[in-house]
Scaffold this active site. Sequence first.
Site, short mmCIF file in Angstrom:
data_model
loop_
_atom_site.label_atom_id
_atom_site.label_comp_id
_atom_site.label_asym_id
_atom_site.label_seq_id
_atom_site.Cartn_x
_atom_site.Cartn_y
_atom_site.Cartn_z
N CYS A 173 0.84 -1.20 0.00
CA CYS A 173 0.00 0.00 0.00
C CYS A 173 0.87 1.25 0.00
O CYS A 173 0.62 2.21 -0.75
CB CYS A 173 -0.91 0.01 1.23
SG CYS A 173 -2.40 -0.99 1.09
N ASP A 175 10.80 -5.29 -8.48
CA ASP A 175 10.90 -6.22 -7.36
C ASP A 175 12.27 -6.02 -6.69
O ASP A 175 13.29 -5.84 -7.35
CB ASP A 175 10.75 -7.66 -7.86
CG ASP A 175 10.51 -8.63 -6.72
OD1 ASP A 175 9.39 -9.16 -6.62
OD2 ASP A 175 11.44 -8.85 -5.91
N HIS A 192 -5.99 -1.57 -1.18
CA HIS A 192 -5.56 -2.86 -0.65
C HIS A 192 -6.53 -3.98 -0.99
O HIS A 192 -7.74 -3.87 -0.76
CB HIS A 192 -5.39 -2.80 0.87
CG HIS A 192 -4.86 -4.10 1.41
ND1 HIS A 192 -3.52 -4.35 1.50
CD2 HIS A 192 -5.50 -5.22 1.82
CE1 HIS A 192 -3.35 -5.58 1.96
NE2 HIS A 192 -4.53 -6.13 2.16
N ASN A 238 0.83 -15.20 -7.03
CA ASN A 238 0.76 -16.25 -6.02
C ASN A 238 -0.37 -15.91 -5.06
O ASN A 238 -0.46 -14.78 -4.58
CB ASN A 238 2.09 -16.35 -5.26
CG ASN A 238 3.23 -16.77 -6.16
OD1 ASN A 238 3.07 -17.63 -7.02
ND2 ASN A 238 4.39 -16.16 -5.98
N GLY A 292 3.27 -19.68 -2.26
CA GLY A 292 4.45 -18.86 -2.04
C GLY A 292 4.17 -17.39 -1.87
O GLY A 292 5.08 -16.57 -1.96
N THR A 334 4.08 -14.18 -0.13
CA THR A 334 4.75 -13.68 1.07
C THR A 334 4.29 -12.28 1.44
O THR A 334 4.50 -11.85 2.57
CB THR A 334 6.27 -13.66 0.89
OG1 THR A 334 6.60 -12.84 -0.22
CG2 THR A 334 6.80 -15.08 0.68
N HIS A 376 -0.48 -8.78 -5.98
CA HIS A 376 0.57 -8.31 -6.89
C HIS A 376 0.75 -9.32 -8.01
O HIS A 376 0.65 -10.52 -7.80
CB HIS A 376 1.90 -8.08 -6.16
CG HIS A 376 2.35 -9.22 -5.30
ND1 HIS A 376 1.79 -9.48 -4.07
CD2 HIS A 376 3.30 -10.17 -5.49
CE1 HIS A 376 2.37 -10.53 -3.52
NE2 HIS A 376 3.29 -10.98 -4.37
N HIS A 436 3.50 -10.54 -10.73
CA HIS A 436 4.91 -10.50 -11.15
C HIS A 436 4.95 -10.42 -12.67
O HIS A 436 4.33 -11.26 -13.34
CB HIS A 436 5.63 -11.77 -10.70
CG HIS A 436 5.71 -11.98 -9.22
ND1 HIS A 436 6.85 -11.72 -8.49
CD2 HIS A 436 4.80 -12.45 -8.34
CE1 HIS A 436 6.63 -12.03 -7.22
NE2 HIS A 436 5.40 -12.46 -7.09
#
Length: 112
Positions: A7, A30, A46, A85, A91, A93, A98, A100
């Site tokens: 956020c 990243d 969020h 994910n 995975g 975390t 998000h 990738h």
Amino acid sequence: MSDCIFCKLANGEIPTTMVYQNEFAAAFNDASPLAPVHVLVVPKNHHDNMLDGVDAQTFMAMVDCVEQVVELTGIQNSGFRVLTNVGADAGQTVNHLHWHVLGGKRLSDSLA
Ligand code: AMP
Ligand code: ZN
């Protein structure tokens, strides 16, 4: 979510390498890149993950970010991967949705 790092990154409250942003989503590098291009696309509001009540406007804003990121980084013709994910077994975390965006090299043949 006042304690959510994504956020804060997406809304400019913590400085980051912003690759692109629009009204509803942001794209930044990243911190531990797995490929020459490894950008995270996140909504500015969020959501824990992609099943957490994400509206169409937000999804389209994220797609716009992907389009702009691959063009800005020059990987639109060489191929790239977009993945998200969801949950611990996958995975995840960081519990802020998000995507990738990975590219700039020959990516692994395996997804799992
Ligand atoms: P995931 O494992 O799918 O939840 O992905 C989380 C990603 O966020 C990982 O690739 C991390 O390297 C990345 N990450 C964690 N903290 C930061 C940060 N402060 N800035 C940029 N990327 C981060
Ligand atoms: Zn968040």
